[in-house]
Write an enzyme that holds these catalytic residues in place. Sequence first.
Site, PDB file in Angstrom:
ATOM      1  N   ASP A 118      47.823  37.415  65.478  1.00 10.58           N
ATOM      2  CA  ASP A 118      47.215  36.394  66.326  1.00 10.58           C
ATOM      3  C   ASP A 118      47.321  35.026  65.662  1.00 10.58           C
ATOM      4  OD1 ASP A 118      45.346  37.283  64.368  1.00 10.58           O
ATOM      5  OD2 ASP A 118      43.693  36.389  65.498  1.00 10.58           O
ATOM      6  N   GLU A 171      42.171  38.229  63.530  1.00 13.31           N
ATOM      7  CA  GLU A 171      41.816  37.571  62.275  1.00 13.31           C
ATOM      8  C   GLU A 171      41.311  36.161  62.519  1.00 13.31           C
ATOM      9  OE1 GLU A 171      42.123  35.481  58.406  1.00 13.31           O
ATOM     10  OE2 GLU A 171      43.050  34.953  60.313  1.00 13.31           O
TER      11      GLU A 171
END
Length: 377
Positions: free
Chosen positions: A68, A133
């Site tokens: 991400d 994250e």
Amino acid sequence: MSAVLDLVRDLIARPSVTPQDKDCQQMLAQRLARIGFQCETIARGGVTNLWARRGTQGPLVVFAGHTDVVPPGPREKWDSDPFVPTERDGYLYGRGASDMKSSIAAFVVAVEEFVAAHPQHEGSLAFLLTSDEEGPAIDGTVIVCDALQARGEKLDYCIVGEPTSTHELGDVCKNGRRGSLGGTLTVKGIQGHVAYPHLARNPVHQFAPALAELVGIEWDKGNEYFPPTTFQISNLNSGTGATNVVPAEAIVEFNCRFSTASTPESLKARVHEVLDRHGLEYDLEWDLGGEPFLTARGSLTDALSSAIQAETGLTPELSTTGGTSDGRFIAKICPQVIEFGPTNATIHKINERVALDCLDPLKNIYRRTLENLLLAH
């Protein structure tokens, strides 16, 4: 085109804004499966996680990373589309170029080269990738670590691909991170008219001496690996907006970044002691974002440092500065965790970029580290 550049371009072109993965992990899993990895998707809460392992014996070397990225911000301020990888002036531009799709690409290619050269290597290799994250980090790496611990998988070494380099590739790696302890303090007063302060109780006035004391405390002296613990006020809100009203409460948000020289319990106790001694009426909610972790000099730091020296000629600085990372979750189940990746000057910024001439050296450093860890056994 280098194999690393080809792969990182593919990853950047997938707009995987947290918690979306946009099939990054599926593409990587298909690639890893071709060289003998068993791949498992662990999904929860809209988050995608990948655990891919090759081999069943120890030692187990894990690469941890995140697919991400943060939102690009105003696209009109970018010199090129943030999700169209663009080469310009010696750099590759795109969201995630440094944080951390280049690290993922470099490690995948490093593993492919390592397995091709040493198909019967000792030990095992694994990837732990998440799409959570940059977000709340509650359905990402932490749940994979819980699952691995529950079924008794033993991790020996973990390399987290965070962009740790400061000025040039290889000058800094992180062998630990500070912990993060946040607090939301509500100091209670009595609302009233500013002309009649004797009929009110101003929480701002009451809290001010305690605040002065808190910001002046030496929480600890740090240690060989960590700077001293810090205390910072991030938000302070009070009042109704009217200038003639004594507020009923003051809300204060603060954060401690702490080393292994302190514990969450010791920090909480000192804050409460100050507030109680000043006679405040208050509520205090705590949020432990992560405990500090540290990998002392040893086999993993030596393996990575040796690889960096061989590839770049630099002796990397071991550092514990910066914010938190997913290393805080992995450190609970893995005795040696280190973070290393490209330079971080443009991460999360407009026109994020990575130097083209660092991609293959980064891959080579990762491959050399694997050789140092697994071929010596």
